[in-house]
Design an enzyme around this catalytic site. Structure first.
Site, PDB file in Angstrom:
ATOM      1  N   TYR A  99      55.428  79.380  50.012  1.00  0.00           N
ATOM      2  CA  TYR A  99      55.922  80.697  50.393  1.00  0.00           C
ATOM      3  C   TYR A  99      54.753  81.376  51.093  1.00  0.00           C
ATOM      4  O   TYR A  99      53.588  81.075  50.792  1.00  0.00           O
ATOM      5  CB  TYR A  99      56.275  81.537  49.160  1.00  0.00           C
ATOM      6  CG  TYR A  99      57.572  81.192  48.466  1.00  0.00           C
ATOM      7  CD1 TYR A  99      58.767  81.063  49.173  1.00  0.00           C
ATOM      8  CD2 TYR A  99      57.610  81.039  47.080  1.00  0.00           C
ATOM      9  CE1 TYR A  99      59.957  80.781  48.513  1.00  0.00           C
ATOM     10  CE2 TYR A  99      58.803  80.756  46.421  1.00  0.00           C
ATOM     11  CZ  TYR A  99      59.966  80.628  47.147  1.00  0.00           C
ATOM     12  OH  TYR A  99      61.139  80.355  46.500  1.00  0.00           O
TER      13      TYR A  99
ATOM     14  N   HIS B  30      68.866  76.675  46.890  1.00  0.00           N
ATOM     15  CA  HIS B  30      67.971  77.230  45.873  1.00  0.00           C
ATOM     16  C   HIS B  30      68.648  77.214  44.496  1.00  0.00           C
ATOM     17  O   HIS B  30      68.424  78.099  43.668  1.00  0.00           O
ATOM     18  CB  HIS B  30      67.571  78.655  46.252  1.00  0.00           C
ATOM     19  CG  HIS B  30      66.149  79.010  45.957  1.00  0.00           C
ATOM     20  ND1 HIS B  30      65.188  79.123  46.919  1.00  0.00           N
ATOM     21  CD2 HIS B  30      65.513  79.270  44.786  1.00  0.00           C
ATOM     22  CE1 HIS B  30      64.034  79.464  46.366  1.00  0.00           C
ATOM     23  NE2 HIS B  30      64.202  79.542  45.065  1.00  0.00           N
TER      24      HIS B  30
ATOM     25  N   SER C 275      55.521  74.683  42.991  1.00  0.00           N
ATOM     26  CA  SER C 275      55.853  75.954  43.626  1.00  0.00           C
ATOM     27  C   SER C 275      54.590  76.776  43.898  1.00  0.00           C
ATOM     28  O   SER C 275      53.665  76.795  43.077  1.00  0.00           O
ATOM     29  CB  SER C 275      56.780  76.748  42.702  1.00  0.00           C
ATOM     30  OG  SER C 275      56.863  78.088  43.133  1.00  0.00           O
TER      31      SER C 275
ATOM     32  N   LYS D 284      62.972  73.060  53.290  1.00  0.00           N
ATOM     33  CA  LYS D 284      63.897  73.156  52.146  1.00  0.00           C
ATOM     34  C   LYS D 284      64.726  74.435  52.250  1.00  0.00           C
ATOM     35  O   LYS D 284      64.169  75.521  52.421  1.00  0.00           O
ATOM     36  CB  LYS D 284      63.095  73.171  50.843  1.00  0.00           C
ATOM     37  CG  LYS D 284      63.913  73.445  49.583  1.00  0.00           C
ATOM     38  CD  LYS D 284      63.045  73.260  48.355  1.00  0.00           C
ATOM     39  CE  LYS D 284      63.761  73.520  47.059  1.00  0.00           C
ATOM     40  NZ  LYS D 284      63.876  74.944  46.735  1.00  0.00           N
TER      41      LYS D 284
ATOM     42  N   THR E  93      60.008  76.502  52.093  1.00  0.00           N
ATOM     43  CA  THR E  93      61.319  77.004  51.656  1.00  0.00           C
ATOM     44  C   THR E  93      61.763  78.125  52.586  1.00  0.00           C
ATOM     45  O   THR E  93      61.034  79.098  52.795  1.00  0.00           O
ATOM     46  CB  THR E  93      61.220  77.505  50.197  1.00  0.00           C
ATOM     47  OG1 THR E  93      60.759  76.427  49.386  1.00  0.00           O
ATOM     48  CG2 THR E  93      62.563  77.983  49.680  1.00  0.00           C
TER      49      THR E  93
HETATM   50  C1  LIG Z   1      63.788  78.507  37.317  1.00  0.00           C
HETATM   51  C2  LIG Z   1      63.784  78.086  38.761  1.00  0.00           C
HETATM   52  C3  LIG Z   1      62.729  78.461  39.583  1.00  0.00           C
HETATM   53  C4  LIG Z   1      62.697  78.049  40.917  1.00  0.00           C
HETATM   54  N1  LIG Z   1      61.614  78.361  41.696  1.00  0.00           N
HETATM   55  C5  LIG Z   1      61.559  77.905  42.960  1.00  0.00           C
HETATM   56  C6  LIG Z   1      60.412  78.137  43.768  1.00  0.00           C
HETATM   57  O1  LIG Z   1      59.451  78.744  43.329  1.00  0.00           O
HETATM   58  N2  LIG Z   1      60.426  77.673  45.042  1.00  0.00           N
HETATM   59  C7  LIG Z   1      61.491  76.979  45.557  1.00  0.00           C
HETATM   60  O2  LIG Z   1      61.447  76.557  46.713  1.00  0.00           O
HETATM   61  N3  LIG Z   1      62.569  76.725  44.807  1.00  0.00           N
HETATM   62  C8  LIG Z   1      62.639  77.151  43.533  1.00  0.00           C
HETATM   63  N4  LIG Z   1      63.725  76.881  42.770  1.00  0.00           N
HETATM   64  C9  LIG Z   1      64.829  76.097  43.338  1.00  0.00           C
HETATM   65  C10 LIG Z   1      64.636  74.603  43.074  1.00  0.00           C
HETATM   66  O3  LIG Z   1      63.544  74.108  43.803  1.00  0.00           O
HETATM   67  C11 LIG Z   1      65.876  73.805  43.463  1.00  0.00           C
HETATM   68  O4  LIG Z   1      66.226  74.101  44.786  1.00  0.00           O
HETATM   69  C12 LIG Z   1      67.065  74.071  42.542  1.00  0.00           C
HETATM   70  O5  LIG Z   1      66.637  74.217  41.210  1.00  0.00           O
HETATM   71  C13 LIG Z   1      68.058  72.928  42.617  1.00  0.00           C
HETATM   72  O6  LIG Z   1      69.164  73.179  41.831  1.00  0.00           O
HETATM   73  P1  LIG Z   1      69.334  72.611  40.336  1.00  0.00           P
HETATM   74  O7  LIG Z   1      68.521  73.501  39.470  1.00  0.00           O
HETATM   75  O8  LIG Z   1      70.800  72.755  40.097  1.00  0.00           O
HETATM   76  O9  LIG Z   1      68.836  71.193  40.316  1.00  0.00           O
HETATM   77  C14 LIG Z   1      63.772  77.277  41.436  1.00  0.00           C
HETATM   78  C15 LIG Z   1      64.821  76.899  40.595  1.00  0.00           C
HETATM   79  C16 LIG Z   1      64.828  77.297  39.276  1.00  0.00           C
HETATM   80  C17 LIG Z   1      65.972  76.848  38.381  1.00  0.00           C
END
Ligand SMILES: Cc1cc2nc3c(=O)[nH]c(=O)nc-3n(C[C@H](O)[C@H](O)[C@H](O)COP(=O)(O)O)c2cc1C
Length: 381
Positions: free
Chosen positions: A129, A276, A106, A252, A155
């Site tokens: 981002y 997300h 990230s 994404k 994203t």
């Molecule tokens: C704690 C946390 C932080 C996240 N931070 C980002 C991020 O910085 N950038 C991003 O594109 N997605 C982020 N996501 C989304 C994840 O990339 C992903 O889309 C999502 O976790 C998928 O769902 P799942 O947790 O049920 O597997 C984050 C998810 C979580 C749980």
């Protein structure tokens, strides 16, 4: 403690982390309808196995954007992983590389992107981002290129930060602002987790974002909301990114077939059906339900990936049967990282790998590449 499935790691993470950090991982937006539905919707899909067939040990390897990976599971970008475990991003990337798969870093991570890439022997993608505007983002892109990231993952579902109600209740804002008096009511949850606190302080305490270098230094934690709101990604951005990045670009956050078409028309090399993890707009469809529409729209022109709600290898198998090339996991490895560092991520991936192998064996299917819609039916949608 025996860890049999991902839920066991979730419970262990809850025991080790302060409530605010655990719920930052675990929580979703508003009423958490999409958070719950992402995982539950997999229950609406049933398998149709071929029995009494002798197949060789199932082949789990596949390719994504031309890169071979050992199983169709990629580690999704999870911001602030350094809060879960010291140098969390580098630790998770290292395990992904050992396991033969891709780690996505990230933009909003606490570890320098160069250090994370150096920690893995596998491929890594840099999630982008546009915090700080195009010039700042361009520096991040150039650094990612020089460090050897093989794809950018842009994203598109984060025009503002989602309303994560648990974070507000847990005093995340007060703690990030580091103002003593408003912080006081929330201190017990931190002091009651001495193991975590030792690791956190030993790792430098409150992290900054070293991959967003503003004129006065790395972006600070309390700037995130404002920065995201000021840096909405649009299709126009894809054009200038293309001018400075000649490797694959993954989009994404695709949630409707039209956006998938648009992404491919604008030159995306792959799309991720993602909401997300239910952390942004609540009450959108669970991703597994969106997947067939997106595959129908662009599946013959690009690689379609999916994330959201994957907690078992069988969930990944269902997504692949419905046309995904591979899936990304967020919480399914973040819980492991938070519970036990490298060992926790490793064991989480081992559990998912064993699930995949067993599910293919029981389906009577010799390879993830041979999975198709005939192995499943959608029962309730
Ligand atoms: C704690 C946390 C932080 C996240 N931070 C980002 C991020 O910085 N950038 C991003 O594109 N997605 C982020 N996501 C989304 C994840 O990339 C992903 O889309 C999502 O976790 C998928 O769902 P799942 O947790 O049920 O597997 C984050 C998810 C979580 C749980």
């Amino acid at each position: 403690m025996t860890f049999v499935n991902i839920e066991d790691f979730r419970r262990a993470a809850r025991r080790r982390l302060p409530r605010s950090v655990f719920e930052y991982i675990d929580g979703g937006a508003e009423g958490e309808v999409t958070l719950r539905e992402n995982a539950r919707a997999f229950e609406d899909i049933s398998f149709h196995p071929r029995s009494a067939v002798a197949i060789p040990p199932p082949e789990l390897g596949t390719t994504v954007l031309g890169a071979p990976i050992s199983m169709p599971i990629i580690l999704a970008p999870v911001g602030s992983s350094r809060m879960f475990w010291p140098r969390g991003e580098a630790v998770a990337a290292g395990v992904a590389g050992e396991a033969g798969t891709i780690y996505c870093l990230s933009t909003l991570s606490g570890t320098r992107l160069e250090e994370v890439k150096a920690a893995t022997r596998g491929p890594a993608w840099f999630q982008l981002y546009l915090c700080g505007g195009r010039d700042i983002a361009a520096q991040g892109i150039q650094r990612a290129k020089a460090a050897g990231y093989s794809a950018l993952i842009l994203t598109i579902d984060t025009a503002v930060a989602g309303m994560r109600e648990r974070d507000l209740r847990n005093g995340s804002r007060e703690m990030i602002a580091r103002k003593l008096v408003p912080m006081l009511p929330h201190l017990p949850q931190i002091l009651s987790r001495p193991g975590w606190l030792r690791g956190f302080l030993g790792d430098g305490g409150m992290m900054k974002f070293p991959n967003v270098m503003l004129p006065d230094g790395p972006m600070l934690y309390n700037d995130v909301g404002t920065m995201l709101a000021q840096s909405t990604v649009t299709w126009d951005d894809l054009k200038w990114i293309r001018q400075i990045w000649d490797r694959p670009i993954v989009i994404k956050g695709v949630q409707i077939a039209d956006d998938a078409r648009r992404a491919v028309d604008e030159g995306a090399d792959a799309v991720v059906v993602s909401n997300h993890g239910g952390r942004q707009l609540d009450s959108v469809w669970p991703t597994i339900r969106v997947l067939p529409d997106v595959v129908k729209a662009v599946g013959d022109r690009t690689e379609v990936l999916l994330d959201g709600g994957i907690r078992r290898g069988s969930d990944a198998v269902k997504a692949i049967c419905l046309g995904a090339k591979a899936v990304l996991i967020g919480r399914a490895y973040a819980y492991g990282l938070a519970a036990a560092g490298a060992a926790g991520v490793r064991q989480s991936l081992d559990i998912l790998h064993a699930d995949l192998y067993r599910t293919l064996k029981l389906l009577g299917c010799a390879s993830v590449r041979e999975l198709n819609a005939s192995y499943v039916s959608r029962d309730r949608w």
